[in-house]
Design a protein around this motif. Structure first.
Motif, PDB file in Angstrom:
ATOM      1  N   TYR A 161      -0.644  24.612  16.111  1.00  0.00           N
ATOM      2  CA  TYR A 161       0.663  24.614  15.451  1.00  0.00           C
ATOM      3  C   TYR A 161       1.725  25.105  16.417  1.00  0.00           C
ATOM      4  O   TYR A 161       1.423  25.803  17.399  1.00  0.00           O
ATOM      5  CB  TYR A 161       0.640  25.466  14.173  1.00  0.00           C
ATOM      6  N   ASN A 162       2.981  24.726  16.154  1.00  0.00           N
ATOM      7  CA  ASN A 162       4.075  25.174  17.007  1.00  0.00           C
ATOM      8  C   ASN A 162       4.911  26.234  16.305  1.00  0.00           C
ATOM      9  O   ASN A 162       4.590  26.657  15.192  1.00  0.00           O
ATOM     10  CB  ASN A 162       4.935  23.992  17.479  1.00  0.00           C
ATOM     11  N   ASP A 163       5.976  26.668  16.938  1.00  0.00           N
ATOM     12  CA  ASP A 163       6.782  27.770  16.409  1.00  0.00           C
ATOM     13  C   ASP A 163       7.401  27.454  15.053  1.00  0.00           C
ATOM     14  O   ASP A 163       7.667  28.353  14.256  1.00  0.00           O
ATOM     15  CB  ASP A 163       7.897  28.133  17.397  1.00  0.00           C
ATOM     16  N   SER A 164       7.636  26.178  14.787  1.00  0.00           N
ATOM     17  CA  SER A 164       8.244  25.799  13.512  1.00  0.00           C
ATOM     18  C   SER A 164       7.205  25.558  12.424  1.00  0.00           C
ATOM     19  O   SER A 164       7.556  25.315  11.265  1.00  0.00           O
ATOM     20  CB  SER A 164       9.100  24.544  13.682  1.00  0.00           C
ATOM     21  N   GLY A 165       5.908  25.623  12.788  1.00  0.00           N
ATOM     22  CA  GLY A 165       4.841  25.463  11.807  1.00  0.00           C
ATOM     23  C   GLY A 165       4.262  24.071  11.710  1.00  0.00           C
ATOM     24  O   GLY A 165       3.414  23.811  10.859  1.00  0.00           O
ATOM     25  N   LYS A 166       4.678  23.166  12.567  1.00  0.00           N
ATOM     26  CA  LYS A 166       4.133  21.812  12.542  1.00  0.00           C
ATOM     27  C   LYS A 166       2.684  21.813  13.028  1.00  0.00           C
ATOM     28  O   LYS A 166       2.357  22.417  14.034  1.00  0.00           O
ATOM     29  CB  LYS A 166       4.973  20.876  13.413  1.00  0.00           C
ATOM     30  N   LEU A 167       1.833  21.094  12.277  1.00  0.00           N
ATOM     31  CA  LEU A 167       0.408  21.073  12.547  1.00  0.00           C
ATOM     32  C   LEU A 167       0.004  19.861  13.375  1.00  0.00           C
ATOM     33  O   LEU A 167       0.578  18.779  13.233  1.00  0.00           O
ATOM     34  CB  LEU A 167      -0.381  21.044  11.234  1.00  0.00           C
ATOM     35  N   ASP A 168      -1.012  20.056  14.202  1.00  0.00           N
ATOM     36  CA  ASP A 168      -1.605  18.964  14.973  1.00  0.00           C
ATOM     37  C   ASP A 168      -3.118  19.122  14.899  1.00  0.00           C
ATOM     38  O   ASP A 168      -3.676  20.099  15.408  1.00  0.00           O
ATOM     39  CB  ASP A 168      -1.121  19.028  16.423  1.00  0.00           C
ATOM     40  N   LEU A 169      -3.790  18.198  14.214  1.00  0.00           N
ATOM     41  CA  LEU A 169      -5.251  18.253  14.128  1.00  0.00           C
ATOM     42  C   LEU A 169      -5.854  17.920  15.485  1.00  0.00           C
ATOM     43  O   LEU A 169      -5.587  16.865  16.050  1.00  0.00           O
ATOM     44  CB  LEU A 169      -5.757  17.266  13.074  1.00  0.00           C
ATOM     45  N   ILE A 170      -6.689  18.823  16.009  1.00  0.00           N
ATOM     46  CA  ILE A 170      -7.287  18.632  17.322  1.00  0.00           C
ATOM     47  C   ILE A 170      -8.644  17.940  17.222  1.00  0.00           C
ATOM     48  O   ILE A 170      -8.912  16.948  17.884  1.00  0.00           O
ATOM     49  CB  ILE A 170      -7.440  19.979  18.057  1.00  0.00           C
ATOM     50  N   THR A 171      -9.517  18.474  16.364  1.00  0.00           N
ATOM     51  CA  THR A 171     -10.848  17.891  16.244  1.00  0.00           C
ATOM     52  C   THR A 171     -11.525  18.399  14.983  1.00  0.00           C
ATOM     53  O   THR A 171     -11.107  19.401  14.394  1.00  0.00           O
ATOM     54  CB  THR A 171     -11.722  18.230  17.471  1.00  0.00           C
ATOM     55  N   THR A 172     -12.571  17.705  14.578  1.00  0.00           N
ATOM     56  CA  THR A 172     -13.404  18.131  13.453  1.00  0.00           C
ATOM     57  C   THR A 172     -14.867  17.900  13.792  1.00  0.00           C
ATOM     58  O   THR A 172     -15.205  17.120  14.694  1.00  0.00           O
ATOM     59  CB  THR A 172     -13.086  17.347  12.161  1.00  0.00           C
ATOM     60  N   THR A 173     -15.731  18.579  13.059  1.00  0.00           N
ATOM     61  CA  THR A 173     -17.158  18.300  13.106  1.00  0.00           C
ATOM     62  C   THR A 173     -17.725  18.570  11.723  1.00  0.00           C
ATOM     63  O   THR A 173     -17.149  19.356  10.961  1.00  0.00           O
ATOM     64  CB  THR A 173     -17.883  19.148  14.173  1.00  0.00           C
ATOM     65  N   THR A 174     -18.826  17.908  11.404  1.00  0.00           N
ATOM     66  CA  THR A 174     -19.404  18.028  10.065  1.00  0.00           C
ATOM     67  C   THR A 174     -20.827  18.548  10.157  1.00  0.00           C
ATOM     68  O   THR A 174     -21.649  18.002  10.900  1.00  0.00           O
ATOM     69  CB  THR A 174     -19.409  16.667   9.347  1.00  0.00           C
ATOM     70  N   HIS A 175     -21.127  19.595   9.415  1.00  0.00           N
ATOM     71  CA  HIS A 175     -22.481  20.134   9.387  1.00  0.00           C
ATOM     72  C   HIS A 175     -23.414  19.206   8.610  1.00  0.00           C
ATOM     73  O   HIS A 175     -23.016  18.582   7.626  1.00  0.00           O
ATOM     74  CB  HIS A 175     -22.493  21.521   8.751  1.00  0.00           C
ATOM     75  N   LYS A 176     -24.648  19.138   9.079  1.00  0.00           N
ATOM     76  CA  LYS A 176     -25.681  18.324   8.442  1.00  0.00           C
ATOM     77  C   LYS A 176     -26.669  19.212   7.703  1.00  0.00           C
ATOM     78  O   LYS A 176     -26.817  20.393   8.013  1.00  0.00           O
ATOM     79  CB  LYS A 176     -26.419  17.485   9.495  1.00  0.00           C
ATOM     80  N   PRO A 177     -27.394  18.651   6.720  1.00  0.00           N
ATOM     81  CA  PRO A 177     -28.387  19.436   5.970  1.00  0.00           C
ATOM     82  C   PRO A 177     -29.668  19.637   6.773  1.00  0.00           C
ATOM     83  O   PRO A 177     -30.701  19.025   6.508  1.00  0.00           O
ATOM     84  CB  PRO A 177     -28.621  18.586   4.718  1.00  0.00           C
TER      85      PRO A 177
END
Length: 342
Positions: A114-130
């Motif tokens: 996020y930046n100083d004004s609060g704008k979000l930028d999704l960098i990455t995700t991962t999903t857990h497996k069973p």
């Protein structure tokens, strides 16, 4: 000083509430709760200066919203929502301006900038497996990440209630690289974690087992040594309980765990060998204390009771670690997250 409390919005709550803090020592009091952020289900949130990063349950979508807060109120500056349930936890690095979310229902871990004004930028995700689901009913439907935040060395760590695991990651080239895994006993139900001040031990709380496990580890070699495990509730307590939040004092001498069901906070002393000794179990004077927190000096502690719509203020003895209740029945609806602020 003020206290922010947010939680579910299933009954009367409208979002995040602010309570003024006045007085000193045993005369300290929390004033009337005022709604400052209107949002669905802010069960966890973080704050950076005038920005609040809150879980947002927006009906058929869930995610996080960013609010800029000032004396006249709050306004939403950004949001990131996806179909399905909202996350359960938000972690933050204010220096680097990173956010980390763990989604209990979808098993997704996310990293944002996020930046100083609060704008979000999704960098990455991962999903857990069973991979190693536990035997309890709450674990039958899959992995359940309940915590995602930084380690002492700047890696990332996730507690997975469904898999009974603590998983470690490193952010490399904007991707999450899995580094190591610590496996708890089946049915432990890993929920939250704290680290010793020297970075050589961690203390992981099992929601489903009502236990806290002390583990020695090396963040270079990823060697783990199970030191000891302790119950957070009395041995003769047979009703339902779910251990929840865990905090360690800045001096590393005391650990605190909330018990939802037994409705208490368990206080442990950290011994020189990092084993624990029970100091106190003190009532939260309400039902289902999911979260609690303290001020910067760790002299005052507030616990929020989700089901009974109230909070309790304690005075903390920094020498003995004990908590003394000084104000009960503070009205605040459906509270699950507590945060002191200036």
């Amino acid at each position: 000083m003020k206290v922010l409390i947010g939680g579910y919005t299933k009954k009367t709550s409208k979002g995040i509430y602010e309570l003024p803090f006045t007085g000193e020592n045993s005369d300290s009091r929390l004033g009337k709760a005022e709604n400052i952020v209107s949002i669905g289900g802010p069960t966890y949130f973080q704050k950076d200066d005038d920005l609040i990063f809150a879980i947002n349950n927006a009906g058929d979508k869930g995610g996080i919203s960013v609010f800029k807060v000032n004396e006249s109120g709050s306004n939403e500056v950004d949001r990131y929502l996806t179909p399905g349930s909202s996350p359960a936890y938000v972690g933050i690095n204010r220096d680097k301006k990173w956010l980390y979310t763990a989604n209990y229902h979808t098993a997704v871990l996310s990293v944002f900038r996020y930046n100083d004004s609060g704008k979000l930028d999704l960098i990455t995700t991962t999903t857990h497996k069973p991979e190693s689901l536990g035997p309890r009913p709450e674990q039958a439907d899959g992995p359940h990440p309940h915590f995602f935040d930084e380690t002492p060395a700047g890696n990332l760590v996730c507690c997975d209630l469904g898999n009974d695991t603590v998983d470690f990651y490193r952010l490399e080239n904007n991707e999450l690289k899995h580094l190591a895994q610590y496996k708890n006993e089946a049915g432990f139900g890993d929920r939250h974690i704290v680290f010793s001040k020297d970075g050589n031990y961690f203390y992981v709380v099992g929601e489903l087992s009502s236990k806290i496990n002390v583990v020695k580890f090396n963040e270079d070699t990823w060697d783990f040594e199970d030191i000891a495990t302790y119950k957070t509730i009395p041995d003769d307590f047979t009703e339902h309980n779910g251990a929840a939040a865990v905090y360690i004092s800045n001096d590393g001498k005391y650990i605190y765990v909330s018990n939802r069901g037994h409705n208490s906070i368990a206080v442990f002393k950290v011994n020189d060998d990092h084993t624990l000794s029970l100091v106190q179990r003190v009532s939260t004077f309400g039902d289902f204390p999911r979260d609690f927190n303290w001020d910067e000096s760790e002299k005052y502690l507030v616990a929020a009771n989700q089901n009974s719509d109230n909070a309790t203020l304690y005075l903390r003895n920094t020498g003995t670690g004990t908590l003394t209740p000084i104000q009960k029945d503070i009205e605040v609806p459906e509270g699950t997250r507590v945060l002191f602020t200036k």
